[in-house]
Design a protein around this motif. Sequence first.
Motif, short mmCIF file in Angstrom:
data_model
loop_
_atom_site.label_atom_id
_atom_site.label_comp_id
_atom_site.label_asym_id
_atom_site.label_seq_id
_atom_site.Cartn_x
_atom_site.Cartn_y
_atom_site.Cartn_z
N TYR A 290 8.18 4.26 -9.65
CA TYR A 290 7.79 3.40 -10.81
C TYR A 290 7.89 2.15 -11.08
O TYR A 290 9.04 1.49 -10.52
CB TYR A 290 7.86 4.15 -12.17
N ARG A 291 7.13 1.40 -11.64
CA ARG A 291 7.23 -0.09 -11.67
C ARG A 291 7.67 -0.51 -12.88
O ARG A 291 7.08 0.03 -13.95
CB ARG A 291 6.08 -0.87 -11.17
N GLN B 160 0.84 -1.22 0.06
CA GLN B 160 -0.02 -0.16 0.04
C GLN B 160 0.90 1.26 -0.18
O GLN B 160 0.51 2.10 -0.87
CB GLN B 160 -1.14 0.05 1.30
N ALA B 161 2.00 1.16 0.78
CA ALA B 161 2.69 2.32 1.00
C ALA B 161 3.46 2.56 -0.56
O ALA B 161 3.39 3.80 -0.93
CB ALA B 161 3.89 2.04 1.77
N ILE B 162 3.84 1.59 -0.95
CA ILE B 162 4.81 1.77 -2.57
C ILE B 162 3.72 2.06 -3.53
O ILE B 162 3.89 2.83 -4.22
CB ILE B 162 5.18 0.43 -2.92
N VAL C 52 3.92 5.37 -6.01
CA VAL C 52 3.89 5.07 -7.49
C VAL C 52 2.84 6.17 -7.88
O VAL C 52 3.09 6.65 -9.06
CB VAL C 52 3.65 3.82 -7.80
N GLN C 53 1.61 6.25 -7.32
CA GLN C 53 0.65 7.27 -7.87
C GLN C 53 1.09 8.58 -7.79
O GLN C 53 0.77 9.48 -8.58
CB GLN C 53 -0.59 6.89 -6.89
N GLU D 242 -0.50 6.21 -18.77
CA GLU D 242 0.00 7.08 -17.83
C GLU D 242 -0.46 8.46 -17.73
O GLU D 242 -0.87 8.83 -19.07
CB GLU D 242 1.74 7.08 -18.16
N PRO D 243 -0.33 9.17 -16.85
CA PRO D 243 -0.91 10.42 -16.88
C PRO D 243 -0.19 11.51 -17.60
O PRO D 243 0.99 11.36 -17.98
CB PRO D 243 -0.83 11.03 -15.24
N ALA D 244 -0.93 12.38 -18.18
CA ALA D 244 -0.31 13.51 -19.07
C ALA D 244 -1.32 14.89 -18.72
O ALA D 244 -2.34 14.83 -18.21
CB ALA D 244 -0.48 13.16 -20.65
#
Length: 248
Positions: A70-71, A58-60, A64-65, A210-212
């Motif tokens: 990043y994974r 959950q922490a990771i 990442v969010q 991915e976000p932009a």
Amino acid sequence: MKEKKSAIDKNSVIPLYFQVKEYLRNEIATGHYIPEQLIPSERELAEEFEINRLTVRQAINELVQEGLLYRQRGVGTFVSQPKIEQPLTSLTSFSKDMENRGIVPGALVVSMKVIPATKQVASRLQMEADEEVLELVRVRTADGEPMALERSYLRYDQVKPLYGMDMENVSLYQKLEEVCGIRLVKAIQTIEVASVYPDEAGILEIGPHEPAMLIERITYTEGADKPLEFVRSLYRGDRYKFKIEMNL
């Protein structure tokens, strides 16, 4: 270095996942984990903290969010490159903004052509839909890494000398001033979250989900009541952020 398990307090009212999250955030901030470094796995962290693996996950996930981690499928979790911060208090070109940060700016030309203005472009530039505009599509880079896909539309009758010029790795605004004698002095800009098409994601070297950030800007020359330029840019959300300073 102190053991990881001593970095959290299991008797605290602060949730364990949040303590782990802040521990990892601090490790990144202090340079113990550097950009592109592989951090310990969920299993390794859970064992060292002596807590549940789901708590670590959950922490990771939250980091990442937030873009700090990043994974990479099948490999692990890495520290992200720091985001480039751009203030929104003045009108500067991408090139000038990067240079002020000691970053080498770049521009790779995708296309340059003269086209009839679409309804959207004509509306933004306050012109007729059949009037000609110079469309310049470029990938903006920072130290060679793609940052944004930029589509610029300019009133062709005012920028004709630019057509056919080499616009690789140069500032459009600088060329406007040097070649056309045009200086841009005012801009109206909007920012919103956007999704990217697969071809755009490929150009920006990001995943399709991915976000932009979609940035639209209308710019004016000195003394003009109608805009000269309309720009529509897609910025990578994982590498870019905007800063606004407000005073009461």
